[in-house]
Design a protein around this motif. Structure first.
Motif, PDB file in Angstrom:
ATOM      1  N   ARG A  59       4.633  35.581  -3.080  1.00 33.03           N
ATOM      2  CA  ARG A  59       3.529  34.804  -3.668  1.00 33.03           C
ATOM      3  C   ARG A  59       3.006  33.762  -2.682  1.00 33.03           C
ATOM      4  O   ARG A  59       1.801  33.646  -2.441  1.00 33.03           O
ATOM      5  N   ARG A  60       3.897  33.040  -2.060  1.00 36.52           N
ATOM      6  CA  ARG A  60       3.512  31.988  -1.101  1.00 36.52           C
ATOM      7  C   ARG A  60       2.835  32.577   0.124  1.00 36.52           C
ATOM      8  O   ARG A  60       1.757  32.125   0.529  1.00 36.52           O
ATOM      9  N   ASP A  61       3.436  33.607   0.716  1.00 42.98           N
ATOM     10  CA  ASP A  61       2.933  34.093   2.001  1.00 42.98           C
ATOM     11  C   ASP A  61       1.748  35.040   1.852  1.00 42.98           C
ATOM     12  O   ASP A  61       0.908  35.118   2.763  1.00 42.98           O
ATOM     13  N   VAL A  62       1.642  35.746   0.740  1.00 43.00           N
ATOM     14  CA  VAL A  62       0.419  36.518   0.494  1.00 43.00           C
ATOM     15  C   VAL A  62      -0.763  35.571   0.328  1.00 43.00           C
ATOM     16  O   VAL A  62      -1.867  35.838   0.820  1.00 43.00           O
ATOM     17  N   ARG A  77      -5.339  30.749  -6.336  1.00 41.58           N
ATOM     18  CA  ARG A  77      -4.448  30.067  -7.273  1.00 41.58           C
ATOM     19  C   ARG A  77      -3.140  30.833  -7.390  1.00 41.58           C
ATOM     20  O   ARG A  77      -3.147  32.047  -7.581  1.00 41.58           O
ATOM     21  N   GLN A  78      -2.018  30.120  -7.269  1.00 41.48           N
ATOM     22  CA  GLN A  78      -0.694  30.733  -7.309  1.00 41.48           C
ATOM     23  C   GLN A  78       0.000  30.433  -8.636  1.00 41.48           C
ATOM     24  O   GLN A  78      -0.199  29.363  -9.221  1.00 41.48           O
ATOM     25  N   TYR A  79       0.861  31.386  -9.053  1.00 42.81           N
ATOM     26  CA  TYR A  79       1.636  31.222 -10.283  1.00 42.81           C
ATOM     27  C   TYR A  79       3.080  31.641 -10.034  1.00 42.81           C
ATOM     28  O   TYR A  79       3.341  32.654  -9.374  1.00 42.81           O
ATOM     29  N   SER A  80       4.016  30.844 -10.581  1.00 43.78           N
ATOM     30  CA  SER A  80       5.444  31.103 -10.423  1.00 43.78           C
ATOM     31  C   SER A  80       6.158  30.905 -11.759  1.00 43.78           C
ATOM     32  O   SER A  80       5.737  30.075 -12.577  1.00 43.78           O
ATOM     33  N   VAL A  81       7.226  31.664 -11.957  1.00 42.63           N
ATOM     34  CA  VAL A  81       8.035  31.480 -13.165  1.00 42.63           C
ATOM     35  C   VAL A  81       8.738  30.127 -13.131  1.00 42.63           C
ATOM     36  O   VAL A  81       8.975  29.514 -14.175  1.00 42.63           O
ATOM     37  N   ARG A  82       9.025  29.642 -11.930  1.00 42.26           N
ATOM     38  CA  ARG A  82       9.717  28.349 -11.762  1.00 42.26           C
ATOM     39  C   ARG A  82       8.852  27.413 -10.913  1.00 42.26           C
ATOM     40  O   ARG A  82       9.208  27.072  -9.787  1.00 42.26           O
ATOM     41  N   ARG A  84       8.257  24.249 -10.847  1.00 39.94           N
ATOM     42  CA  ARG A  84       8.799  22.960 -10.415  1.00 39.94           C
ATOM     43  C   ARG A  84       9.672  23.084  -9.177  1.00 39.94           C
ATOM     44  O   ARG A  84       9.942  22.088  -8.503  1.00 39.94           O
ATOM     45  N   ARG A  85      10.084  24.278  -8.851  1.00 37.63           N
ATOM     46  CA  ARG A  85      10.918  24.503  -7.673  1.00 37.63           C
ATOM     47  C   ARG A  85      10.097  24.404  -6.385  1.00 37.63           C
ATOM     48  O   ARG A  85      10.662  24.274  -5.298  1.00 37.63           O
ATOM     49  N   TYR A  86       8.769  24.432  -6.509  1.00 34.17           N
ATOM     50  CA  TYR A  86       7.901  24.479  -5.335  1.00 34.17           C
ATOM     51  C   TYR A  86       6.868  23.353  -5.403  1.00 34.17           C
ATOM     52  O   TYR A  86       5.658  23.610  -5.519  1.00 34.17           O
ATOM     53  N   PRO A  87       7.302  22.112  -5.343  1.00 31.47           N
ATOM     54  CA  PRO A  87       6.377  20.981  -5.523  1.00 31.47           C
ATOM     55  C   PRO A  87       5.323  20.879  -4.426  1.00 31.47           C
ATOM     56  O   PRO A  87       4.241  20.328  -4.652  1.00 31.47           O
ATOM     57  N   ALA A  88       5.613  21.382  -3.241  1.00 32.18           N
ATOM     58  CA  ALA A  88       4.636  21.281  -2.159  1.00 32.18           C
ATOM     59  C   ALA A  88       3.402  22.134  -2.442  1.00 32.18           C
ATOM     60  O   ALA A  88       2.287  21.768  -2.084  1.00 32.18           O
ATOM     61  N   VAL A  89       3.609  23.275  -3.094  1.00 27.56           N
ATOM     62  CA  VAL A  89       2.498  24.191  -3.381  1.00 27.56           C
ATOM     63  C   VAL A  89       1.886  23.915  -4.748  1.00 27.56           C
ATOM     64  O   VAL A  89       0.700  24.111  -4.962  1.00 27.56           O
ATOM     65  N   LYS A  90       2.722  23.466  -5.684  1.00 29.29           N
ATOM     66  CA  LYS A  90       2.305  23.200  -7.059  1.00 29.29           C
ATOM     67  C   LYS A  90       1.661  24.420  -7.725  1.00 29.29           C
ATOM     68  O   LYS A  90       0.523  24.370  -8.213  1.00 29.29           O
TER      69      LYS A  90
END
Length: 264
Positions: A59-62, A77-82, A84-90
Motif C-alpha cells: 500500500r505504501r510503496d504502490v 488516498r491510502q487505506y489500512s486496517v491498522r 494508527r500504526r502508520y502515523p507518518a502517512v496517516k
C-alpha cells in the motif's frame, strides 16, 4: 465514416497535445495529473494467521510508485486496517463506506480518470477488506458510482482475483489481477516484504512505458518469480483492457524516470 474518422483523429490530436501544453504550465502535469487514486491494504494477517507487513508495505510503496508515474500525491488516498500504526502517512481506515466516499470525493476534484488498487487475501467470492469480503459486483458498483464516464484502472492483488475481471469489464476500463479466478497467488507470509504480484508491479513500473506495458511486464515477472521459487500451480495474473481504452493507453504515457538501482 469520414466524419467518425475525423472525430477520432481530432481526439487523438487533443490527447497528444495536452501533455505538451500542460508541461509549459507546470512541469509535473501530465496525463495522470488529474486522476483520482485509492490504494488499499485489506488485511494484516499472513496466510499462517500471524502478522505481516506485506500488504501495508505494498500500500505504501504502490502509492509512491503512482506518484512517480505522474499521479498527483494529493489525489492518492491510502487505506489500512491498522491506520494508527502508520502515523507518518496517516492512511484512512480500511472500511468499504469510507473507501467509497474517499474515491468519490477524490474523483469530484480529479475528473480525468480513476485508479483503484487493493492488496489483500482473496477468495472465490471476492477480496478481503478488514473482516469482510468485497465481492466483484460491489466493487464494480462503487467504481461506476464514483467514476462515471471516465477511464479507470483496477488492480486487485489477491488469491482468486480473476473473479473480478468479468463483472468489472467496461469499454473504458483496464483490469489487472494477481491470479486466475481458480488460482491462488503467492508471497503473503510473515517474512515477505510484499506479495509476489505487488513486488512485480513495483519492480516493473520504473521501466514500463504505460499501463498496458506494465500489466504485461507484471505477468511475465510473476511467472518468472513463481518458477524460480517453485510456487505452483502458477497464479497466471489476468490483464483485460476495454476496446475504447486500448488504443488510447499508449497516449497515457508515464513520464521519464531514472533507471531503478535494482529489483526488490
Amino acid at each position: 465514416m469520414k466524419q467518425t474518422a475525423g472525430l477520432i483523429l481530432g481526439l487523438l490530436v487533443l490527447l497528444l497535445a495536452q501533455p505538451v501544453r500542460a508541461a509549459a504550465v507546470h512541469a509535473t502535469d501530465g496525463p495522470f495529473a488529474h486522476w483520482a487514486a485509492v490504494v488499499v491494504a485489506g488485511d494484516w494477517h499472513a496466510h499462517s494467521g500471524g502478522p505481516t507487513e506485506a500488504f501495508d508495505n505494498a500500500r505504501r510503496d504502490v502509492s509512491r510508485a503512482l506518484a512517480d508515474l505522474g499521479f498527483s500525491p494529493g489525489a492518492i488516498r491510502q487505506y489500512s486496517v491498522r491506520p494508527r500504526r502508520y502515523p507518518a502517512v496517516k492512511p484512512g481506515k480500511t472500511d468499504l463506506r469510507r473507501i467509497h466516499a474517499g474515491l468519490r470525493d477524490l474523483a469530484v476534484r480529479n475528473p480525468a480518470g480513476c485508479l483503484f488498487y487493493v492488496s489483500s487475501h482473496g477468495a472465490p467470492e471476492g477480496v478481503q477488506v478488514d473482516d469482510g469480503l468485497l465481492p466483484p459486483h460491489l466493487l464494480a458498483a462503487m467504481i461506476d458510482d464514483a467514476c462515471p464516464a471516465r477511464p479507470s484502472i483496477v488492480v486487485v492483488s489477491a488469491c482468486f482475483s480473476g473473479v473480478f475481471v468479468r463483472p468489472l469489464r467496461k469499454d473504458d476500463r483496464m483490469i489487472l489481477t494477481a491470479a486466475r479466478s481458480d488460482r491462488t497467488s503467492f508471497g503473503c507470509s510473515e517474512d515477505d516484504k510484499y506479495p509476489y504480484f505487488d513486488d512485480c508491479f513495483l519492480s516493473s513500473a520504473p521501466t514500463a512505458r504505460d499501463f498496458a506495458a506494465l500489466g504485461r511486464a507484471v505477468q511475465a515477472c510473476v511467472a518468472r518469480r513463481e518458477r524460480d521459487t517453485g510456487a505452483e500451480p502458477a497464479s497466471e495474473p489476468q490483464l483485460w483492457i476495454g476496446p475504447s481504452l486500448r488504443p488510447l493507453l499508449p497516449l497515457y504515457a508515464f513520464p521519464p524516470r531514472p533507471a531503478p538501482p535494482g529489483v526488490h
